[in-house]
Design an enzyme around this catalytic site. Sequence first.
Site, PDB file in Angstrom:
ATOM      1  N   SER A   1     -21.889   5.245   9.358  1.00 41.18           N
ATOM      2  CA  SER A   1     -21.869   6.651   8.926  1.00 41.18           C
ATOM      3  C   SER A   1     -22.277   6.755   7.463  1.00 41.18           C
ATOM      4  O   SER A   1     -22.932   7.723   7.057  1.00 41.18           O
ATOM      5  CB  SER A   1     -20.506   7.308   9.172  1.00 41.18           C
TER       6      SER A   1
ATOM      7  N   LYS B   1     -10.103   8.025   5.687  1.00 43.01           N
ATOM      8  CA  LYS B   1      -9.031   8.655   6.438  1.00 43.01           C
ATOM      9  C   LYS B   1      -7.638   8.397   5.865  1.00 43.01           C
ATOM     10  O   LYS B   1      -6.675   9.038   6.283  1.00 43.01           O
ATOM     11  CB  LYS B   1      -9.108   8.227   7.902  1.00 43.01           C
TER      12      LYS B   1
END
Length: 326
Positions: free
Chosen positions: A274, A46
């Site tokens: 993830s 991110k």
Amino acid sequence: MTTHREPLSSVLETIGETPLVRVQASPDEVPVYAKLESFNPGASIKDRIGKHMLERMLERGDVDPGGTIIEPTAGNTGIGIAVAAGQLDLEAVFVVPERFSVEKQQLMRALGAEVINTPSEDGMGYAIERAHELASELDNAAVPQQFKNPLNKEAHYEHTGPEVHEALDGEVGAVVAGTGTGGTLMGMAEFLREQHPDTYVGAVEPEGSTYREFFGEEIAEGEYKTEGIGTHDIETNVLFDPEIVDEIHTIADEDTHAEMQRLAAEEGQLVASSAAANSLAAIDVAERIRDGEIDAPYDSVVTVFPDSSERYLSKGVYRSFEEWEG
Ligand code: PMP
């Protein structure tokens, strides 16, 4: 391009150009390569969108220097935005549902941001509402809203996609990645499909998530422990374009948990849930390309490992499956 071989003036210059490392459990004939996104300064994928969105929003005048960025976020995006905001003369405020990992909230505060918690049971929808309310009370404030902002996807279209394409000399057979907002997969897939229209595109979600509703399936929604990917309301996933996706891979938390532990023990990869779900789905795609069940233009699969397991130690990621809080 980022270079790690000369002195740099800010951590923003170290974002991107992350290593691409083979997943050793993938078949020799069709290797899987993972982008190790914990090499970014805020230690997740991110950082890429934090930098890209804020730089473009300043250029466009959505917000001026000295202004405030307010984002509803489960964590990594907050850290990415906080890193960029601090370097770009912007204040950062995050609206975070309580259930997300405390490590992330501590890091956002350490980076100078303000964190406002909302009750977990009110979900992300309420956090989004609060962020917009707060922004409307201030002059010179903007809500990037990663779930809706095309700049999220653009960061991966302009950088993550081209980076893997270049590293593999243009020979990318498939891209397989988890979708939270969908920004990572959509941006990479759009770029890679432009390079080769037959590039296979696989989306990854945890069991209990409802991304398959995009394909008209009826899905029983459920809780899951895998953090950062999946959805409970596909109407919020406006960046996700099912037209560009060949298949959705739904991975059970138990399998993800075992893969997270295997990646650490066997491959030296301290990556979070993830990444482990991505690893399993990408290996499956690689095996099916090898076995002739999936037609891909090249014998390779790329995926991303979005962040590090260290960010979730308090949730017991390396304890037993039952003890993992998720
Ligand atoms: N993994 C982790 C740990 C994340 O925080 C996110 C972002 N929610 C993702 C994967 C998914 O990325 P995207 O939002 O680009 O789909």
